[in-house]
Design a protein around this motif. Structure first.
Motif, mmCIF file in Angstrom:
data_model
loop_
_atom_site.group_PDB
_atom_site.id
_atom_site.type_symbol
_atom_site.label_atom_id
_atom_site.label_comp_id
_atom_site.label_asym_id
_atom_site.label_seq_id
_atom_site.Cartn_x
_atom_site.Cartn_y
_atom_site.Cartn_z
ATOM 1 N N THR A 57 3.371 8.744 3.369
ATOM 2 C CA THR A 57 4.822 8.633 3.512
ATOM 3 C C THR A 57 5.570 8.965 2.230
ATOM 4 O O THR A 57 6.525 9.754 2.237
ATOM 5 N N ASP A 58 5.172 8.362 1.112
ATOM 6 C CA ASP A 58 5.905 8.594 -0.145
ATOM 7 C C ASP A 58 5.891 10.069 -0.524
ATOM 8 O O ASP A 58 6.914 10.621 -0.950
ATOM 9 N N SER A 59 4.736 10.719 -0.372
ATOM 10 C CA SER A 59 4.634 12.133 -0.728
ATOM 11 C C SER A 59 5.456 13.005 0.213
ATOM 12 O O SER A 59 6.126 13.950 -0.225
ATOM 13 N N ARG A 73 9.104 12.575 -0.779
ATOM 14 C CA ARG A 73 9.438 13.248 -2.046
ATOM 15 C C ARG A 73 9.650 14.743 -1.842
ATOM 16 O O ARG A 73 10.618 15.316 -2.345
#
Length: 400
Positions: free
Chosen positions: A15-17, A20
């Motif tokens: 999710t974070d990647s 971003r």
């Protein structure tokens, strides 16, 4: 999971990647037909290159860049499948009406904000991540996965999709999944379209003349009445939506004192199996003939067809609809198959014999409007559904 992969865990870890990369894309203006697509394409290309994912640009008939294609070939013969999302966006509209900048690309209250967040830069980022996961497992899978990133979608030309379908180097997919947003439904069909410009003629003159003439505006107004009164097929067991005809534009005339001799009308007909392109054209021709009989012109009313796409509907038990619905059910995501009123790339693909789903993604607000944003809470589940769908399709052996 029965196949040994915890898809939700993978989606959560990614999710974070995914966010971003999507933020970086939203911060790069890429309005269809307005902005230079070089920066947004370069951003994705850098990300793909760093991860060793094979990719290349797609070009239109005039040599312009219209898309980016990622191709991951698996270790065994089989079918190819495609994930599709656009990198170009709608215009901003009235920027003074936005409560945040259209290219802010931030996360606020669990929402990714900015033009393209919902349509479809978040999906583009997610699909690139899924391609990376597939590449790591490619030796044990069959066929291959393409990711098509169109930068000529919001122009209405769908140049990336057209270039993909005509590219002799590209592997023709057995099905396409388009990453339009919307969490509760999987779009498995859509009305087609038939579009034409109708040119109405009359005799020009002075509006103050003692001689009375029927102007092109009067004839155009009557034509709109006749078109609006046309009988169209209703929904039936073959297709859940009725056909629809709309006059979307009228232009002609100048100044106050000239009786215009020409008016152009844009006519948009939404097609169903009960009203295909040939029947739509015949319907409009019959209406035009009635106009020219009622109000005889100096020259016949002209009909210039500009586009014709068939309706499409992928059966619930046919791929790729069956796989994505099964993946959603396995992850306890409640979705229903939907046939959409608006047309989309699925219609273009249908014209080439390629079945497609055209929408399952996160919830959104402001798509094509003010304050566009995409909800991130559902992203891990959406990622998991697409990841599972792709892996299940690529686990099936088949002819090369």
């Amino acid at each position: 999971m029965s196949d040994g992969i915890d898809y939700l865990d993978v989606g959560t870890k990614n999710t974070d990647s995914v966010v971003r990369l999507a933020q970086n894309l939203v911060r790069l203006p890429s309005r269809g037909g307005i902005d230079d697509y070089g920066p947004v394409l370069g951003c994705v290309e850098s990300w793909l290159t760093e991860r060793g994912l094979p990719h290349r640009r797609l070009f239109g008939a005039d040599g312009e860049t219209v898309g980016l294609l990622v191709e991951v070939e698996c270790g065994r013969p089989g079918r190819w499948w495609t994930l599709d999302a656009c990198l170009d966006t709608a215009p901003y509209g009235d920027e003074s009406a936005w409560t945040f900048g259209p290219t802010i690309g931030d996360v606020s209250g669990g929402w990714l904000r900015g033009r393209g967040a919902a349509d479809s830069k978040l999906a583009a980022s997610m699909f690139c991540h899924i391609a990376g996961t597939v590449q790591r497992d490619a030796a044990r899978l069959s066929g291959g996965l393409s990711v098509l990133l169109d930068v000529d979608e919001h122009t209405g030309h769908f140049g990336g999709a057209r270039a993909f379908l005509s590219d002799e180097r590209a592997r023709r997919p057995d099905g396409v999944m388009i990453g339009y947003p919307g969490f509760d439904q999987v779009v498995v069909g859509g009305r087609g379209l038939w579009r034409a410009v109708l040119t109405v003629h009359a005799t020009a003159g002075h509006s103050g003349s003692s001689k009375s003439v029927v102007s092109a505006v009067t004839r155009a107004a009557r034509l709109v009445q006749l078109l609006d009164a046309s009988a169209l097929p209703e929904a039936d067991e073959r297709f859940p939506l009725p056909a629809k005809l709309t006059v979307t534009s009228i232009s002609g005339g100048s100044g106050w004192s000239v009786t215009p001799d020409r008016v152009d009308l844009h006519v948009d007909v939404r097609l169903t199996p009960a009203l295909d392109g040939a029947r739509a054209a015949e319907l409009v021709r019959s209406v035009v003939a009635q106009l020219d009989s009622e109000l005889p012109p100096p020259a016949p009313t002209q009909i210039e067809e500009v586009a014709c796409w068939p309706p499409f509907r992928v059966p619930r038990d046919a791929e790729p609809a069956a796989a994505i619905l099964a993946a959603a059910e396995s992850l306890s995501v409640r979705v229903t198959p939907k046939t959409a009123g608006p047309s989309n790339i699925g219609n273009l693909l249908a014209a080439h014999g390629v079945p497609a789903t055209a929408g399952f993604g996160v919830a959104y607000e402001g798509l094509h409007g003010t304050d566009e944003r995409a909800q991130l809470a559902q992203l891990p589940l959406v990622h998991a559904v697409y990841h599972r769908t792709v892996i299940q399709l690529l686990r099936r052996p088949g002819p090369a």
